[in-house]
Design an enzyme around this catalytic site. Structure first.
Site, mmCIF file in Angstrom:
data_model
loop_
_atom_site.group_PDB
_atom_site.id
_atom_site.type_symbol
_atom_site.label_atom_id
_atom_site.label_comp_id
_atom_site.label_asym_id
_atom_site.label_seq_id
_atom_site.Cartn_x
_atom_site.Cartn_y
_atom_site.Cartn_z
ATOM 1 C CB THR A 1 1.894 5.231 -3.937
ATOM 2 O OG1 THR A 1 0.972 4.489 -3.171
ATOM 3 C CG2 THR A 1 1.598 4.967 -5.406
ATOM 4 C CG ASP A 2 1.518 1.197 -0.470
ATOM 5 O OD1 ASP A 2 0.721 1.938 -1.089
ATOM 6 O OD2 ASP A 2 1.362 0.914 0.735
ATOM 7 C CD GLU A 3 -2.950 3.634 -4.326
ATOM 8 O OE1 GLU A 3 -3.835 3.345 -5.143
ATOM 9 O OE2 GLU A 3 -2.843 4.756 -3.812
ATOM 10 C CE1 TYR B 1 -3.433 8.832 -7.895
ATOM 11 C CE2 TYR B 1 -3.184 6.861 -6.551
ATOM 12 C CZ TYR B 1 -2.889 8.188 -6.799
ATOM 13 O OH TYR B 1 -2.044 8.868 -5.959
ATOM 14 C CE LYS C 1 2.067 8.105 -7.366
ATOM 15 N NZ LYS C 1 2.660 9.452 -7.096
#
Length: 204
Positions: free
Chosen positions: A9-11, A36, A40
């Protein structure tokens, strides 16, 4: 005889400033802001370490926010659609000015296949449609589409918008630069945001 595709993800890159043109590239340093997103980021590092140490044939993708049919109903787009159709309050965190980059699930899957088939082992690829919207503007877009598809007897669905306390660690802005995927793999998104939102609303 196989390739291992790790979908991330971009997070993991943290938060970008609002109002600037800078975007996340594959070389952006990792800077997760929540437990979270840190988990990742940890999974990305673990996969890379297996490649570096054991030559495990990994490919990593980092995508922007997905939407489309079949999405788990706690996510923003289905929450807005289902709340509106049930005439329930549409909750928006904080002021609604957090920015996300929206990617239709079909475009994401097309990108994943291209990475899996033609990507360079050990590399990562950003997949994003460059559709930046504030959460509030996206909610209003969904409401306007629903107003046309299934008009409510009480007026516009955007009258259901309710602002609630912001969630902890809420990143301000995500934006993906998909140049590598476009130039090396020939990937481009096919689904315009308004078209994709309408398709999604009709499915729900």
């Amino acid at each position: 005889t196989f390739r291992f595709l790790h979908v991330s993800t971009d997070e993991v890159f943290g938060s970008l400033p609002i109002g600037q043109k800078i975007k996340f590239s594959e070389d952006t340093p990792y800077d997760p802001k929540s437990p979270y997103s840190a988990s990742k980021a940890g999974s990305d590092h673990l996969v890379r370490a297996w490649h570096e140490t054991y030559k495990f044939p990994v490919l990593i993708t980092n995508c922007s926010n997905n939407y489309g049919p079949y999405q788990f109903p706690e996510k923003l787009v289905p929450v807005v659609i289902l709340s509106a159709l049930a005439c329930k309050p549409i909750s928006v965190y904080g002021t609604g000015h957090n920015v996300r980059d929206w990617l239709h699930v079909n475009d994401h899957v097309a990108g994943l296949f291209l990475v899996l088939e033609n990507g360079q082992v050990g590399d990562s690829y950003n997949i994003g449609a460059e559709n930046e919207y504030t959460n509030l503007d996206l909610v209003k877009l969904i409401c306007s589409i629903l107003d046309r598809l299934k008009p409510g007897a009480y007026g516009s669905y955007d009258s259901l918008i309710t602002f609630v306390a912001d969630r902890p660690g809420h990143d301000k802005r995500y934006a993906i630069d998909p140049t590598r995927s476009r130039e090396q793999l020939g990937w481009t998104p096919k689904v315009a945001l308004e078209e994709g939102i309408e398709q999604t609303a009709l499915w729900y």
